[in-house]
Design a protein around this motif. Structure first.
Motif, mmCIF file in Angstrom:
data_model
loop_
_atom_site.group_PDB
_atom_site.id
_atom_site.type_symbol
_atom_site.label_atom_id
_atom_site.label_comp_id
_atom_site.label_asym_id
_atom_site.label_seq_id
_atom_site.Cartn_x
_atom_site.Cartn_y
_atom_site.Cartn_z
ATOM 1 N N GLY A 273 0.866 -1.186 0.000
ATOM 2 C CA GLY A 273 0.000 0.000 0.000
ATOM 3 C C GLY A 273 0.898 1.230 0.000
ATOM 4 O O GLY A 273 1.769 1.372 -0.860
ATOM 5 N N ASP A 274 0.712 2.092 0.988
ATOM 6 C CA ASP A 274 1.548 3.294 1.105
ATOM 7 C C ASP A 274 2.717 3.090 2.075
ATOM 8 O O ASP A 274 3.513 4.005 2.277
ATOM 9 N N GLU A 275 2.766 1.930 2.714
ATOM 10 C CA GLU A 275 3.739 1.709 3.792
ATOM 11 C C GLU A 275 5.002 1.056 3.229
ATOM 12 O O GLU A 275 4.946 0.005 2.595
ATOM 13 N N TYR A 276 6.125 1.687 3.478
ATOM 14 C CA TYR A 276 7.394 1.209 2.915
ATOM 15 C C TYR A 276 7.816 -0.141 3.512
ATOM 16 O O TYR A 276 7.490 -0.454 4.661
ATOM 17 N N GLY B 165 16.854 5.808 4.158
ATOM 18 C CA GLY B 165 15.881 5.167 5.033
ATOM 19 C C GLY B 165 15.561 6.002 6.236
ATOM 20 O O GLY B 165 15.897 7.192 6.301
ATOM 21 N N LEU B 166 14.924 5.349 7.159
ATOM 22 C CA LEU B 166 14.519 6.031 8.381
ATOM 23 C C LEU B 166 14.582 5.016 9.517
ATOM 24 O O LEU B 166 14.160 3.871 9.357
ATOM 25 N N ILE C 22 15.205 8.974 13.033
ATOM 26 C CA ILE C 22 16.418 9.552 12.455
ATOM 27 C C ILE C 22 16.446 9.188 10.970
ATOM 28 O O ILE C 22 16.406 7.999 10.627
ATOM 29 N N PRO C 23 16.494 10.190 10.070
ATOM 30 C CA PRO C 23 16.641 9.893 8.639
ATOM 31 C C PRO C 23 18.033 9.333 8.367
ATOM 32 O O PRO C 23 19.018 9.779 8.974
ATOM 33 N N PHE C 24 18.089 8.367 7.459
ATOM 34 C CA PHE C 24 19.355 7.704 7.139
ATOM 35 C C PHE C 24 19.765 7.931 5.693
ATOM 36 O O PHE C 24 18.936 7.917 4.784
ATOM 37 N N ARG C 25 21.058 8.134 5.502
ATOM 38 C CA ARG C 25 21.711 8.080 4.206
ATOM 39 C C ARG C 25 23.106 7.564 4.491
ATOM 40 O O ARG C 25 23.493 7.457 5.678
ATOM 41 N N PRO C 26 23.922 7.263 3.480
ATOM 42 C CA PRO C 26 25.242 6.693 3.756
ATOM 43 C C PRO C 26 26.054 7.589 4.683
ATOM 44 O O PRO C 26 26.120 8.802 4.487
ATOM 45 N N GLY C 27 26.633 6.995 5.687
ATOM 46 C CA GLY C 27 27.457 7.736 6.643
ATOM 47 C C GLY C 27 26.755 8.094 7.924
ATOM 48 O O GLY C 27 27.412 8.381 8.928
ATOM 49 N N GLU D 161 4.246 6.671 2.403
ATOM 50 C CA GLU D 161 4.537 7.662 1.366
ATOM 51 C C GLU D 161 3.314 8.554 1.167
ATOM 52 O O GLU D 161 2.190 8.068 1.042
ATOM 53 N N SER D 162 3.568 9.864 1.151
ATOM 54 C CA SER D 162 2.504 10.831 0.894
ATOM 55 C C SER D 162 3.071 11.887 -0.045
ATOM 56 O O SER D 162 4.083 12.517 0.284
ATOM 57 N N ASP D 163 2.447 12.067 -1.226
ATOM 58 C CA ASP D 163 2.968 12.990 -2.246
ATOM 59 C C ASP D 163 4.443 12.721 -2.538
ATOM 60 O O ASP D 163 5.251 13.651 -2.645
ATOM 61 N N GLY D 164 4.812 11.458 -2.602
ATOM 62 C CA GLY D 164 6.169 11.076 -2.997
ATOM 63 C C GLY D 164 7.218 11.165 -1.917
ATOM 64 O O GLY D 164 8.392 10.915 -2.172
ATOM 65 N N ALA D 165 6.825 11.502 -0.682
ATOM 66 C CA ALA D 165 7.811 11.639 0.395
ATOM 67 C C ALA D 165 7.350 10.864 1.629
ATOM 68 O O ALA D 165 6.142 10.686 1.846
ATOM 69 N N PRO D 166 8.302 10.407 2.448
ATOM 70 C CA PRO D 166 7.918 9.673 3.653
ATOM 71 C C PRO D 166 7.342 10.591 4.735
ATOM 72 O O PRO D 166 7.882 11.665 4.979
ATOM 73 N N VAL D 167 6.268 10.143 5.346
ATOM 74 C CA VAL D 167 5.703 10.861 6.493
ATOM 75 C C VAL D 167 5.370 9.847 7.590
ATOM 76 O O VAL D 167 5.109 8.679 7.307
#
Ligand code: M6P
Ligand code: ZN
Length: 186
Positions: A78-81, A105-106, A119-124, A173-179
């Motif tokens: 659905g909308d859930e990652y 990720g998150l 906490i939002p995640f990206r490399p590092g 996902e809402s309007d293409g972004a995580p909420v």
């Protein structure tokens, strides 16, 4: 015990050699997603792999450090990652470190007395999950989300309550972004 080393492939998220690879498919955690109709539709055509964990086993006492690398595939129910099951440690007073290697990720966390954090995640990004905080990782990106985890050998996993009712927040996902939204089951 002797010192040892393994090879962690930063691109692929694999550890070689490893002692175990967990492969978690949607059918292993279907009730954990909010949109059960969407889950049923996905299961009818396929049973997608949501994530894999490459594990290195060490003795299960407090002086040792488990370390593992997880790969969460991109996708949604659905909308859930796609996400990990999430857990408290069986020995709740044990911490964990997550280090982002690939993708976006998150990290969603909560305590038993109702505090929530993310906490939002990206490399590092290197997150410290203190003792007594349940933790779940979520792939909010379009590629694989890969992260290393390090935690005490005696920590263990407690999925109990989380398997029944989930975390206080859902990541959708809402309007293409995580909420983050409230979990209707809680
Ligand atoms: C990380 C660590 C592991 C955990 C894995 C998958 O790699 O925290 O201990 O097993 O994520 O998470 P879960 O067990 O909640 O499905
Ligand atoms: Zn943990």
């Amino acid at each position: 015990m002797q010192p040892f080393a393994t090879m962690l492939d930063f691109q692929e998220g694999t550890i070689t050699p490893n002692d175990n690879v967990i492969i978690r498919r949607l059918s292993h955690m279907t009730p954990m997603f909010a949109d059960q109709d969407a889950a049923a539709r996905l299961l009818a055509e396929d049973d997608p792999v949501l994530y894999e964990v490459y594990e290195v086993h060490v003795p299960d006492n407090a002086g040792n450090l488990n370390h593992c690398c997880s790969i969460i595939y991109p996708g949604k129910v659905g909308d859930e990652y796609f996400m990990t099951k999430g857990h408290f440690h069986a020995v709740e007073g044990t911490a964990e470190i997550y280090l982002g290697l690939q993708g976006e990720g998150l990290l969603l966390m909560e305590t038993r007395d109702g505090e929530v954090a993310h906490i939002p995640f990206r490399p590092g990004v290197m997150a410290y999950i203190p003792p007594f905080w349940a933790h779940r990782m979520i792939n909010t990106g379009k590629d694989r989300f890969i992260f290393l985890g390090v935690y005490p050998g005696n920590a263990g996993h407690n999925y109990g309550a989380i398997e029944q009712t989930g975390f206080a927040k859902l990541v959708v996902e809402s309007d293409g972004a995580p909420v983050l939204i409230d979990n209707p089951k809680r």
